[in-house]
Design a protein around this motif. Structure first.
Motif, mmCIF file in Angstrom:
data_model
loop_
_atom_site.group_PDB
_atom_site.id
_atom_site.type_symbol
_atom_site.label_atom_id
_atom_site.label_comp_id
_atom_site.label_asym_id
_atom_site.label_seq_id
_atom_site.Cartn_x
_atom_site.Cartn_y
_atom_site.Cartn_z
ATOM 1 N N THR A 194 -34.297 49.758 -34.089
ATOM 2 C CA THR A 194 -33.691 50.316 -35.303
ATOM 3 C C THR A 194 -34.039 51.795 -35.451
ATOM 4 O O THR A 194 -33.190 52.622 -35.811
ATOM 5 C CB THR A 194 -34.168 49.546 -36.550
ATOM 6 O OG1 THR A 194 -33.853 48.160 -36.392
ATOM 7 C CG2 THR A 194 -33.483 50.071 -37.802
ATOM 8 N N VAL A 195 -35.283 52.136 -35.157
ATOM 9 C CA VAL A 195 -35.707 53.538 -35.255
ATOM 10 C C VAL A 195 -34.916 54.405 -34.283
ATOM 11 O O VAL A 195 -34.452 55.494 -34.631
ATOM 12 C CB VAL A 195 -37.223 53.667 -34.988
ATOM 13 C CG1 VAL A 195 -37.630 55.135 -34.939
ATOM 14 C CG2 VAL A 195 -38.007 52.943 -36.072
ATOM 15 N N GLN A 196 -34.743 53.939 -33.054
ATOM 16 C CA GLN A 196 -33.956 54.706 -32.075
ATOM 17 C C GLN A 196 -32.506 54.845 -32.518
ATOM 18 O O GLN A 196 -31.892 55.896 -32.343
ATOM 19 C CB GLN A 196 -34.025 54.016 -30.712
ATOM 20 C CG GLN A 196 -35.376 54.101 -30.031
ATOM 21 C CD GLN A 196 -35.463 53.225 -28.787
ATOM 22 O OE1 GLN A 196 -34.815 52.177 -28.702
ATOM 23 N NE2 GLN A 196 -36.258 53.651 -27.818
ATOM 24 N N ALA A 197 -31.963 53.796 -33.124
ATOM 25 C CA ALA A 197 -30.572 53.844 -33.581
ATOM 26 C C ALA A 197 -30.379 54.847 -34.699
ATOM 27 O O ALA A 197 -29.305 55.444 -34.832
ATOM 28 C CB ALA A 197 -30.122 52.453 -34.037
ATOM 29 N N THR A 198 -31.412 55.068 -35.516
ATOM 30 C CA THR A 198 -31.276 56.026 -36.613
ATOM 31 C C THR A 198 -31.260 57.474 -36.130
ATOM 32 O O THR A 198 -31.082 58.392 -36.929
ATOM 33 C CB THR A 198 -32.406 55.858 -37.648
ATOM 34 O OG1 THR A 198 -33.681 56.014 -37.004
ATOM 35 C CG2 THR A 198 -32.341 54.505 -38.320
ATOM 36 N N LEU A 199 -31.420 57.689 -34.818
ATOM 37 C CA LEU A 199 -31.216 59.036 -34.283
ATOM 38 C C LEU A 199 -29.775 59.497 -34.506
ATOM 39 O O LEU A 199 -29.501 60.705 -34.484
ATOM 40 C CB LEU A 199 -31.550 59.070 -32.788
ATOM 41 C CG LEU A 199 -33.035 59.068 -32.421
ATOM 42 C CD1 LEU A 199 -33.205 58.921 -30.911
ATOM 43 C CD2 LEU A 199 -33.715 60.344 -32.915
ATOM 44 N N VAL A 200 -28.868 58.552 -34.728
ATOM 45 C CA VAL A 200 -27.496 58.905 -35.104
ATOM 46 C C VAL A 200 -27.527 59.748 -36.374
ATOM 47 O O VAL A 200 -26.898 60.811 -36.458
ATOM 48 C CB VAL A 200 -26.636 57.637 -35.311
ATOM 49 C CG1 VAL A 200 -25.320 57.966 -36.020
ATOM 50 C CG2 VAL A 200 -26.371 56.960 -33.974
ATOM 51 N N ASP A 201 -28.259 59.283 -37.385
ATOM 52 C CA ASP A 201 -28.383 60.036 -38.623
ATOM 53 C C ASP A 201 -29.148 61.336 -38.420
ATOM 54 O O ASP A 201 -28.809 62.371 -39.002
ATOM 55 C CB ASP A 201 -29.089 59.192 -39.691
ATOM 56 C CG ASP A 201 -28.211 58.066 -40.192
ATOM 57 O OD1 ASP A 201 -26.985 58.258 -40.263
ATOM 58 O OD2 ASP A 201 -28.749 56.989 -40.507
ATOM 59 N N SER A 202 -30.191 61.276 -37.595
ATOM 60 C CA SER A 202 -30.987 62.472 -37.353
ATOM 61 C C SER A 202 -30.148 63.576 -36.719
ATOM 62 O O SER A 202 -30.220 64.739 -37.111
ATOM 63 C CB SER A 202 -32.186 62.149 -36.450
ATOM 64 O OG SER A 202 -33.038 61.216 -37.075
ATOM 65 N N ALA A 203 -29.318 63.205 -35.724
ATOM 66 C CA ALA A 203 -28.471 64.195 -35.059
ATOM 67 C C ALA A 203 -27.506 64.842 -36.038
ATOM 68 O O ALA A 203 -27.228 66.048 -35.972
ATOM 69 C CB ALA A 203 -27.681 63.529 -33.921
ATOM 70 N N VAL A 204 -26.996 64.044 -36.966
ATOM 71 C CA VAL A 204 -26.035 64.557 -37.947
ATOM 72 C C VAL A 204 -26.713 65.473 -38.960
ATOM 73 O O VAL A 204 -26.290 66.615 -39.183
ATOM 74 C CB VAL A 204 -25.344 63.386 -38.672
ATOM 75 C CG1 VAL A 204 -24.532 63.888 -39.873
ATOM 76 C CG2 VAL A 204 -24.436 62.622 -37.711
ATOM 77 N N PHE A 205 -27.793 65.006 -39.550
ATOM 78 C CA PHE A 205 -28.334 65.728 -40.697
ATOM 79 C C PHE A 205 -29.272 66.867 -40.318
ATOM 80 O O PHE A 205 -29.496 67.773 -41.122
ATOM 81 C CB PHE A 205 -28.985 64.740 -41.661
ATOM 82 C CG PHE A 205 -27.964 63.845 -42.319
ATOM 83 C CD1 PHE A 205 -27.179 64.322 -43.350
ATOM 84 C CD2 PHE A 205 -27.751 62.555 -41.871
ATOM 85 C CE1 PHE A 205 -26.207 63.532 -43.942
ATOM 86 C CE2 PHE A 205 -26.791 61.746 -42.445
ATOM 87 C CZ PHE A 205 -26.008 62.237 -43.492
ATOM 88 N N ILE A 206 -29.795 66.863 -39.101
ATOM 89 C CA ILE A 206 -30.526 68.049 -38.636
ATOM 90 C C ILE A 206 -29.561 69.220 -38.504
ATOM 91 O O ILE A 206 -29.916 70.374 -38.765
ATOM 92 C CB ILE A 206 -31.241 67.748 -37.300
ATOM 93 C CG1 ILE A 206 -32.481 66.877 -37.553
ATOM 94 C CG2 ILE A 206 -31.642 69.038 -36.590
ATOM 95 C CD1 ILE A 206 -33.184 66.418 -36.296
ATOM 96 N N ALA A 207 -28.315 68.921 -38.132
ATOM 97 C CA ALA A 207 -27.303 69.975 -38.023
ATOM 98 C C ALA A 207 -27.089 70.658 -39.364
ATOM 99 O O ALA A 207 -26.872 71.883 -39.424
ATOM 100 C CB ALA A 207 -25.992 69.390 -37.506
#
Length: 421
Positions: free
Chosen positions: A42-55
Motif C-alpha cells: 500500500t505504501v509503494q502504491a501511494t507513490l502515485v499520490d506522491s508523484a502528483v502532489f510533489i509536482a
C-alpha cells in the motif's frame, strides 16, 4: 455573480475545474490497478499520490512567475499542453511496463495541473464582485465534484475490469503471472490517449478565445520575495490548513477502494462505484455549500463541516461493514467546500501579494504527497487500513481551527508560530 462581459470566460475557465478533477479522480483507480499489476505494498502504491502532489510543490512558484510575466491566458494554454503531454506519456509507460515510468507521466501531468490551478482559482475569484468571490469559486469547484463522481465509475470499467481474475492468476506459474499482471497496465493507454487529445483541442480553443486579463493593481516591487508574503498571517495559517486538508482529501479518495474492500468486503469495481457515489456526495455538497454561503459566513460553515468530519473519522476507524462505506461517503460530502473556501479566505485582501499568495496556497497541496503515505504506513504496520483514518482526523482538526479563528486577518493568537505550521 459575474458581469455579462465575464460570463463566457467564466464558463471556459470553469471547464478546467472538471478536467483536472477528472485526472485527479482517476488516481484512486490507478492505485489498486498498479498495486495489483506490479505487486506493490500500500505504501509503494501511494507513490502515485506522491508523484502528483510533489509536482505541485515544485511547480507552484514557477507557475506564479509564468502568470505574472506572460498572463493568465498563456499560463492556461501552457498548463493544458503539459497536461496533455503527460497523458500521452502513459502510452510508452504501458509499453515498457515500468512503474517508474508511470510515476514520471503522473508527475508531468501534475506539473500542467499546477499551472492550471494556480491560474484558474484566482482568475475565477477575480471575474466579478469581490464580495462573492468565495461563492463563485465554490460554484466553479462544483464541476470538480462532478468529475469526482464520473471518473471512478468510468475509470473502473475501462481499467479495473481488463485483467485476469484472481482465480485465473492463482493457477498460473509465477513467470506467467508476472507477465499477465504487467500486461494489465496496458489498459490505461486508451483512456489517457483520449484525455490527452481532448486537452489539445481545448488548448486550441483557448488560443483563439479572447480572455480579459485580470490586473491586481500596482506592480509588485521587484525586490518582493516569498518570505515577505508571510507577513499576512491569515495566509500563513491558510497554507497550513490547505496542507492538512489536501492530505485528508487525498487519503480519503485515493485509498477509498483499498479501504472499502477491507472494511466492507467489497470487490474493487463495486468499491469504485461507491467511490463514484462519494464523488456525487462531494458534488452535491459543493452546490449546497455554495447556497448556504448566502446565509452563513464561509468561515463558520468551514469550521462546522470540519468538526462533523472529525467525528465521522472516528466512525471510519472503529465501525465495520457497509456503515463504514456510508461514513466515508458522508466525509466526502462535508469535505466539499473546504478547498475553495480555505483558498479564498487565505488569499483574501492580499492586494499585490495575491499572485504569490496563490502560488503558496497551491504549494501547500504537497500535503497530498505526504499525509496519505502516513495513512498507508499506519495501515500496513497495524495490518488494519481503518486505523489510517487517524490521519484525516488530525487534518480536519486543523481545518476546524482555521475556520474558527485562523482565517482572521487581525488574529494575534499563534502568529509567531503560524509560519512554522
Amino acid at each position: 455573480m459575474p458581469q455579462n462581459k465575464y460570463l463566457f470566460p467564466l464558463i471556459l475557465v470553469t471547464s478546467l475545474f472538471f478536467l483536472w478533477g477528472f485526472a485527479h479522480n482517476l488516481d484512486p483507480i490507478l492505485i489498486p490497478h498498479l498495486k495489483r499489476s506490479f505487486t506493490l505494498t500500500t505504501v509503494q502504491a501511494t507513490l502515485v499520490d506522491s508523484a502528483v502532489f510533489i509536482a505541485y510543490f515544485i511547480m507552484a512558484l514557477p507557475a506564479g512567475f509564468i502568470l505574472k510575466k506572460y498572463g493568465y491566458k498563456t499560463g492556461i494554454i501552457t498548463g493544458l499542453l503539459l497536461f496533455a503531454f503527460g497523458a500521452y506519456l502513459f502510452i510508452p509507460a504501458a509499453n515498457t511496463q515500468q512503474y517508474g515510468f508511470f510515476l514520471i507521466a503522473l508527475f508531468v501531468i501534475a506539473c500542467g495541473l499546477t499551472i492550471l490551478e494556480t491560474a484558474a482559482n484566482p482568475y475565477i475569484s477575480s471575474l466579478g464582485d469581490p464580495e462573492s468571490s468565495t461563492q463563485r469559486l465554490n460554484f466553479a469547484q462544483s464541476f470538480n465534484g462532478l468529475a469526482a463522481a464520473l471518473a471512478p465509475i468510468i475509470g473502473a470499467r475501462v481499467i479495473l475490469t481488463k485483467g485476469a481474475s484472481d482465480e485465473t492468476l492463482s493457477k498460473m506459474t509465477e513467470a506467467a503471472r508476472k507477465i499477465a499482471l504487467a500486461t494489465e497496465a496496458s489498459s490505461v493507454k486508451t483512456p489517457y490517449f483520449v484525455l490527452g487529445s481532448v486537452l489539445v483541442l481545448i488548448a486550441i480553443a483557448f488560443a483563439f478565445t479572447k480572455l480579459p486579463e485580470i490586473e491586481s493593481g500596482e506592480e509588485q516591487a521587484t525586490d518582493k520575495n516569498i518570505f515577505q508574503t508571510f507577513k499576512h498571517k491569515h495566509l500563513s495559517r491558510g497554507v497550513a490548513a490547505q496542507f492538512f486538508y489536501i492530505g485528508a482529501q487525498v487519503s480519503v479518495f485515493s485509498l477509498f477502494i483499498l479501504y472499502a474492500t477491507k472494511s466492507a468486503g467489497l470487490t474493487e469495481v463495486k468499491a469504485a462505484d461507491y467511490l463514484g457515489v462519494g464523488g456525487i456526495a462531494f458534488l452535491i455538497g459543493r452546490f449546497i455549500g455554495t447556497f448556504l454561503m448566502k446565509y452563513f459566513r464561509p468561515a463558520d460553515l468551514l469550521a462546522i463541516y470540519a468538526v462533523i468530519n472529525l467525528m465521522l473519522c472516528l466512525s471510519a476507524i472503529f465501525l465495520h461493514g457497509m456503515v463504514t462505506v456510508y461514513t466515508v461517503i458522508a466525509i466526502c460530502f462535508f469535505m466539499s467546500i473546504m478547498f475553495p473556501t480555505i483558498f479564498a479566505l487565505g488569499i483574501k485582501n492580499l492586494g499585490n501579494d495575491t499572485a504569490i499568495g496563490s502560488s503558496l496556497m497551491v504549494m501547500s497541496i504537497v500535503g497530498g504527497a505526504i499525509l496519505p503515505r502516513a495513512f498507508a504506513y499506519i495501515g500496513d504496520a497495524a495490518g488494519n487500513i481503518q486505523l489510517g483514518y487517524f490521519v484525516p482526523l488530525i487534518c480536519f482538526a486543523v481545518v476546524a481551527f482555521f475556520g474558527w479563528k485562523g482565517h482572521r486577518t487581525n488574529l494575534k493568537l499563534i502568529n509567531a508560530v503560524a509560519p512554522i505550521l
